[in-house]
Design a protein around this motif. Structure first.
Motif, mmCIF file in Angstrom:
data_model
loop_
_atom_site.group_PDB
_atom_site.id
_atom_site.type_symbol
_atom_site.label_atom_id
_atom_site.label_comp_id
_atom_site.label_asym_id
_atom_site.label_seq_id
_atom_site.Cartn_x
_atom_site.Cartn_y
_atom_site.Cartn_z
ATOM 1 N N PHE A 1 63.476 79.477 79.045
ATOM 2 C CA PHE A 1 63.705 79.889 77.677
ATOM 3 C C PHE A 1 64.838 80.900 77.520
ATOM 4 O O PHE A 1 65.124 81.327 76.426
ATOM 5 N N LEU A 2 65.440 81.344 78.616
ATOM 6 C CA LEU A 2 66.528 82.306 78.486
ATOM 7 C C LEU A 2 67.601 81.774 77.552
ATOM 8 O O LEU A 2 67.973 80.613 77.605
ATOM 9 N N ALA A 3 68.106 82.648 76.698
ATOM 10 C CA ALA A 3 69.114 82.208 75.737
ATOM 11 C C ALA A 3 70.461 82.028 76.423
ATOM 12 O O ALA A 3 71.018 80.945 76.460
ATOM 13 N N GLY B 1 82.740 84.257 82.067
ATOM 14 C CA GLY B 1 81.546 83.878 81.321
ATOM 15 C C GLY B 1 80.485 84.962 81.359
ATOM 16 O O GLY B 1 79.831 85.261 80.345
ATOM 17 N N ASN B 2 80.293 85.568 82.513
ATOM 18 C CA ASN B 2 79.295 86.626 82.627
ATOM 19 C C ASN B 2 79.698 87.873 81.842
ATOM 20 O O ASN B 2 78.839 88.570 81.284
ATOM 21 N N LEU B 3 80.997 88.160 81.801
ATOM 22 C CA LEU B 3 81.458 89.255 80.936
ATOM 23 C C LEU B 3 81.130 88.951 79.480
ATOM 24 O O LEU B 3 80.703 89.827 78.724
ATOM 25 N N GLY B 4 81.315 87.703 79.100
ATOM 26 C CA GLY B 4 80.960 87.300 77.743
ATOM 27 C C GLY B 4 79.489 87.530 77.463
ATOM 28 O O GLY B 4 79.108 88.013 76.391
ATOM 29 N N ASN B 5 78.632 87.215 78.447
ATOM 30 C CA ASN B 5 77.188 87.438 78.279
ATOM 31 C C ASN B 5 76.875 88.924 78.114
ATOM 32 O O ASN B 5 76.011 89.307 77.313
ATOM 33 N N ALA B 6 77.581 89.768 78.886
ATOM 34 C CA ALA B 6 77.352 91.211 78.785
ATOM 35 C C ALA B 6 77.699 91.708 77.386
ATOM 36 O O ALA B 6 76.949 92.496 76.786
ATOM 37 N N TYR B 7 78.813 91.250 76.860
ATOM 38 C CA TYR B 7 79.227 91.706 75.525
ATOM 39 C C TYR B 7 78.345 91.106 74.430
ATOM 40 O O TYR B 7 78.158 91.731 73.380
ATOM 41 N N THR B 8 77.765 89.914 74.675
ATOM 42 C CA THR B 8 76.777 89.385 73.726
ATOM 43 C C THR B 8 75.583 90.322 73.655
ATOM 44 O O THR B 8 75.094 90.657 72.570
ATOM 45 N N SER B 9 75.106 90.753 74.809
ATOM 46 C CA SER B 9 73.953 91.665 74.846
ATOM 47 C C SER B 9 74.284 93.001 74.192
ATOM 48 O O SER B 9 73.407 93.647 73.606
ATOM 49 N N LEU B 10 75.527 93.416 74.279
ATOM 50 C CA LEU B 10 75.945 94.685 73.671
ATOM 51 C C LEU B 10 76.234 94.548 72.178
ATOM 52 O O LEU B 10 76.507 95.543 71.505
ATOM 53 N N GLY B 11 76.203 93.310 71.665
ATOM 54 C CA GLY B 11 76.459 93.081 70.248
ATOM 55 C C GLY B 11 77.924 92.996 69.885
ATOM 56 O O GLY B 11 78.283 92.943 68.704
ATOM 57 N N ASN C 1 76.340 79.472 76.146
ATOM 58 C CA ASN C 1 76.479 80.912 75.923
ATOM 59 C C ASN C 1 77.383 81.233 74.734
ATOM 60 O O ASN C 1 77.161 82.215 74.018
ATOM 61 N N LEU C 2 78.397 80.407 74.525
ATOM 62 C CA LEU C 2 79.228 80.566 73.337
ATOM 63 C C LEU C 2 78.392 80.294 72.086
ATOM 64 O O LEU C 2 78.518 80.999 71.073
ATOM 65 N N GLY C 3 77.510 79.290 72.170
ATOM 66 C CA GLY C 3 76.629 78.999 71.044
ATOM 67 C C GLY C 3 75.729 80.172 70.708
ATOM 68 O O GLY C 3 75.475 80.461 69.530
ATOM 69 N N VAL C 4 75.246 80.874 71.731
ATOM 70 C CA VAL C 4 74.414 82.062 71.510
ATOM 71 C C VAL C 4 75.195 83.123 70.740
ATOM 72 O O VAL C 4 74.721 83.681 69.740
ATOM 73 N N ALA C 5 76.408 83.399 71.194
ATOM 74 C CA ALA C 5 77.228 84.438 70.549
ATOM 75 C C ALA C 5 77.577 84.045 69.112
ATOM 76 O O ALA C 5 77.543 84.881 68.202
ATOM 77 N N LEU C 6 77.917 82.775 68.894
ATOM 78 C CA LEU C 6 78.263 82.317 67.544
ATOM 79 C C LEU C 6 77.056 82.402 66.609
ATOM 80 O O LEU C 6 77.179 82.825 65.459
ATOM 81 N N ARG C 7 75.876 82.021 67.123
ATOM 82 C CA ARG C 7 74.662 82.099 66.294
ATOM 83 C C ARG C 7 74.366 83.540 65.907
ATOM 84 O O ARG C 7 74.066 83.843 64.754
ATOM 85 N N ARG C 8 74.450 84.436 66.876
ATOM 86 C CA ARG C 8 74.135 85.838 66.588
ATOM 87 C C ARG C 8 75.145 86.468 65.653
ATOM 88 O O ARG C 8 74.829 87.401 64.917
ATOM 89 N N GLU D 1 79.843 76.611 63.502
ATOM 90 C CA GLU D 1 80.521 76.579 64.800
ATOM 91 C C GLU D 1 79.508 76.526 65.938
ATOM 92 O O GLU D 1 79.722 75.852 66.949
ATOM 93 N N ALA D 2 78.409 77.260 65.791
ATOM 94 C CA ALA D 2 77.374 77.256 66.819
ATOM 95 C C ALA D 2 76.786 75.860 66.982
ATOM 96 O O ALA D 2 76.548 75.392 68.106
ATOM 97 N N GLU D 3 76.539 75.173 65.871
ATOM 98 C CA GLU D 3 75.991 73.819 65.915
ATOM 99 C C GLU D 3 76.922 72.879 66.681
ATOM 100 O O GLU D 3 76.484 72.116 67.555
ATOM 101 N N LYS D 4 78.188 72.933 66.365
ATOM 102 C CA LYS D 4 79.166 72.073 67.025
ATOM 103 C C LYS D 4 79.247 72.376 68.522
ATOM 104 O O LYS D 4 79.297 71.465 69.362
#
Length: 831
Positions: free
Chosen positions: A13-15, A302-312, A343-350, A356-359
């Protein structure tokens, strides 16, 4: 009962998907440097003229290419290798040609050009086989396995690694054995089987230390860290990484140093220490760019992107994920592209960019499905890999529901379940070549299936979200999506809020299901010996489940009690005794509705095709139907735990009485005791129209060939008396109905693909309707219920209505005791 959703579901279930650097060894340098041609290397710079000088020059160029690869100078290595190849071919040195072809393949692999890499590896393999060079063949097989892993072709990767392992053991090549074990572990990691991955890496580490192979030791330490990180044991992961880092630096392995720095970044991200994580990841990117490691650079981005997603910081997160996608497409890293799209979809949704997230998430799903297609007909691998991909399907459902796209979300919910089962069934229903034509059902097809089934379909989907925890970001259940499809084609959507479960009650849906089962007396895999059930607690638990699962859709369910309702559960919901759920007035659901279950809507379409196949059997077969009834065989001895001596299973006199009564009713003779041996039963199963098995059922603690479960029968000189789920899978049955009147036969391994166990195997073998149990029913009530079922069935061909009537009759004898009648569930076709 052990919660089946637990850890595996948390991982599923991890996003965002954190990407680690798997420690594949680049090439076996020691093997190449010890071969015949390295001993003749000279430092001459001028073009040699004699054959011996030409050979020495080629050897020097090969050695130079190897050193360049060690330093990450892959393009320079290509140039050296091409020059060496030309000379080896001119002087007809086949051994040198094979070695340099392999090295060229390795350089192209490191650059991400997998097509060229495979081309050179295959040329090298052909040369080594023509020379009978078993050691050379072994290492080329290893490299082919690596590149196919990068392409996401896991079945082929394991095949190559296992070929290498076989050769290594035949020629007593301990180093090759160590490498093959480690690489098989890596593939099992990619398939989501972390425990099995750790086992292979521990074997690999032991051999590396025995040989004093510091580089191999480092790779094993890195991979063990990755596996433990994925299991959530971050401190142990960091410990392994910290052992690995000085080794890489000591050996001057810049590529390996970059890998472990990136993995440390992932571990600290898991611990929510984002500054330290970003620091390590930036170091990883610097080294990757310095040595031209495009794959490593993409992973770290990609992992840097995940870190910045978590940071908002979604702008930065989106930028880094887009950079990763660009590199993944350039180098053909399909798995990496799918991960980055998720992971891009996660950031776009948030960030609120839902369109864009759907696509983006739709593109990610296409990637995952292309990878699963490469697994061919390997059902076990498909089930395993889907556990890692399911998060993208759930994310897309959230994005679609947020845009009020109810029908589209149902299509994705259906597309994201039982896919391996559907493909397995399709090869049986249609033909082995039908795999390429399988498409998930669109909304029109879903509506058509509901009409053909003449049933109301209820599909559940458990949705999760990231929330702030004490030490790290946690994944918790947020909503239960529920779609209702009526036979008229009308589609409705409702949802239940799951947040109060963990916010206020310190529980979750899986635990709630466990509590509901325990409230009626069910403990673990059977029925506990209790003198009296707390009826107040029982009602409370069953009503809470009813409130979450049924109450939101009560007005959408049919008013006529004989109208069918097919529940499509997910994960822990497969263990719900739907018949026993109570509304606020205390009425059980079975009193109001005729109930069936199915793993997915598309599976219903395929079981209907199986039903039609069964109905078109020859006229003679229909006029002389065979009914097989088995009860209380002379039990086999079974060792349920490794290392324990086999123990004979207990006799079931109640099952014998049940079988004799049913056989009399159906005008046949029951197989009892030694007559119910495995060979005799299997022989009759293929000819039977109806099969009733009243015996012990073994669950996920008994597993052979990747499929849990077995049916206990009498042993004989030809067999062990255990008809396993794997053996059933390979049968060709013509029965309209199989009833497994045994302990817990409806259970098994809970996955995103449904329940992997006996019921799945029987349906795959050709049975359109299967009745199984969710726990062990006491002998008396079981005999009553089953006898009533068959009596009803003789009057009414609707199996679901016959089962409901039998439950209601048994309920009168055992009021307020759903443990006595609610265990049975019908999967598949009603008629």
């Amino acid at each position: 009962m052990r919660s089946q959703i637990g850890l595996c579901a948390f991982i599923t279930f991890l996003a965002t998907i954190l990407s680690v650097d798997l420690g594949f060894p680049t090439v076996d340098w020691q093997f190449i440097q010890n071969s015949k041609f390295s001993s003749a290397i000279q430092n001459s710079q001028a073009l040699a003229q004699t054959p011996a000088e030409r050979e020495a020059e080629a050897d020097r160029l090969l050695e130079q290419g190897i050193e360049q690869q060690k330093k990450g100078q892959f393009r320079a290595s290509l140039q050296s290798g091409q020059e060496a190849l030309k000379i080896y071919r001119e002087i007809a040195d086949k051994k040198g040609e094979g070695a340099v072809l392999n090295n060229l393949g390795e350089a192209y692999r490191s650059l991400g050009d997998y097509t060229r890499a495979i081309e050179f590896y295959q040329q090298s393999l052909a040369v080594d086989r023509s020379l009978g060079n078993r050691k050379g063949e072994s290492y080329v097989l290893n490299n082919l396995g690596i590149v196919h892993h990068h392409l996401g072709d896991y079945a082929k990767a394991i095949d190559y690694f296992e070929q290498r392992l076989t050769i290594a053991r035949e020629i007593r090549d301990r180093s090759g054995e160590q490498g093959a074990l480690g690489n098989i572990g890596i593939v099992f990691y990619s398939l989501g089987n972390y425990v099995k991955a750790i086992d292979f890496h521990q074997q690999s580490l032991a051999i590396a230390r025995e040989l004093g192979d510091r580089s191999g030791e480092g790779a094993s330490l890195n991979n063990l860290g990755i596996a433990y990180d994925s299991l959530g044991d971050y401190s142990r992961a960091i410990n392994y990484y910290q052992q690995r880092l000085p080794l890489a630096r000591e050996l001057g392995e810049r590529h390996a140093e970059g890998q472990v720095l990136g993995n440390l970044g992932v571990a600290y991200m898991d611990l929510r220490d984002y500054p330290k994580a970003i620091e390590y990841l930036q170091q990883r990117i610097a080294i990757a760019r310095e040595i031209g490691d495009r794959l490593g650079e993409a992973t770290a981005l990609g992992n840097l992107g995940n870190a910045y997603t978590s940071l908002g910081n979604y702008a930065k997160a989106i930028d880094y994920q887009q950079q990763r996608i660009a590199i993944a497409r350039q180098i053909g890293d399909i798995e990496g592209e799918g991960t980055a799209l998720n992971n891009l979809g996660v950031a776009l949704r948030r960030s609120g960019k839902l369109t864009e997230a759907e696509k983006t998430l739709s593109a990610g799903i296409q990637i995952w499905e292309s990878l699963r297609q490469k697994l061919g007909n390997n059902d076990t691998y498909k089930v395993s890999v889907f556990e890692q991909q399911a998060k993208t399907y759930r994310l897309l459902q959230q994005v679609l529901i947020a845009q009020n796209k109810i029908n589209e979300a149902l299509e994705i919910a259906e597309r994201g379940r039982a896919r391996a089962f559907v493909e397995l069934l399709m090869t049986r229903v249609a033909s082995p070549n039908a795999l390429t034509t399988i498409t998930p059902p669109n909304i029109q097809k879903i509506q058509q299936i509901a009409k053909e089934q003449n049933a109301t379909l209820v599909e559940y989907s458990i949705i999760v979200d990231s929330v702030e925890g004490k030490n790290r970001e946690q994944i918790e259940e947020s909503e239960l999506y529920i779609w209702v499809v009526k036979p008229t084609g009308e589609v409705s959507f409702r949802s239940s809020n799951l947040k109060p479960l963990w916010q206020q009650q310190n529980t979750d849906l899986a635990k709630l299901v466990v509590n509901g089962r325990e409230s009626i007396g069910v403990r673990g895999r059977g029925l506990s010996v209790v003198s009296k059930v707390d009826e107040t607690s029982q009602a409370k638990q069953l009503q809470q489940l009813h409130q979450l699962l049924i109450q939101p859709i009560t007005d959408l369910l049919p008013k006529e009690a004989n109208a069918r309702v097919v529940f499509i559960p997910q994960t822990s919901l497969f263990l719900v005794p739907f018949a026993a759920l109570q509304d606020r007035s205390g009425k059980y659901l079975i009193e109001q509705h005729t109930i069936l279950t199915a793993p997915s809507i598309q599976v219903l379409d395929l079981t209907r095709q199986q039903k039609q196949r069964v109905e078109t059997r020859s006229l003679a077969s229909r006029q002389n139907p065979n009914v097989l009834v088995v009860g209380n065989p002379n039990m086999p001895s079974v060792s349920l735990k490794r290392g324990e001596s086999p123990q004979k299973l207990s006799s079931l006199p109640g099952a014998e009485r049940e079988a004799l009564a049913i056989a009399t009713l159906l005008n046949t003779k029951a197989l009892i005791g030694n007559s119910a041996n495995e060979s005799a039963v299997v022989q009759q199963m293929s000819k039977a129209k109806m099969i009733h098995l009243a015996t012990h059922g073994l669950l996920d603690d008994f597993q052979r060939s990747g499929v849990p479960g077995a049916i206990a029968l009498a042993p004989s000189s030809q067999d062990d008396g255990l008809l396993t789920a794997s053996e059933i899978l390979n049968l060709k049955l013509n029965a309209e109905l199989v009833v497994l009147s045994a302990c817990d036969t409806g259970r098994g391994k809970l996955t995103g693909d449904g329940v992997i166990g006996l019921s799945r195997s029987l349906i795959t073998a050709g049975v359109p309707s299967v009745i199984v149990t969710l726990w062990s029913i006491p002998d008396n009530s079981s005999a009553l219920l089953m006898t009533e079922f068959y009596r009803n069935l003789q009057q009414n061909p609707d199996k679901a209505q016959a089962l409901r009537s039998a439950m209601l009759t048994t309920m009168k004898q055992y009021p307020n005791q759903p443990s006595a009648w609610a265990a049975y569930t019908l999967i598949g076709e009603a008629e």
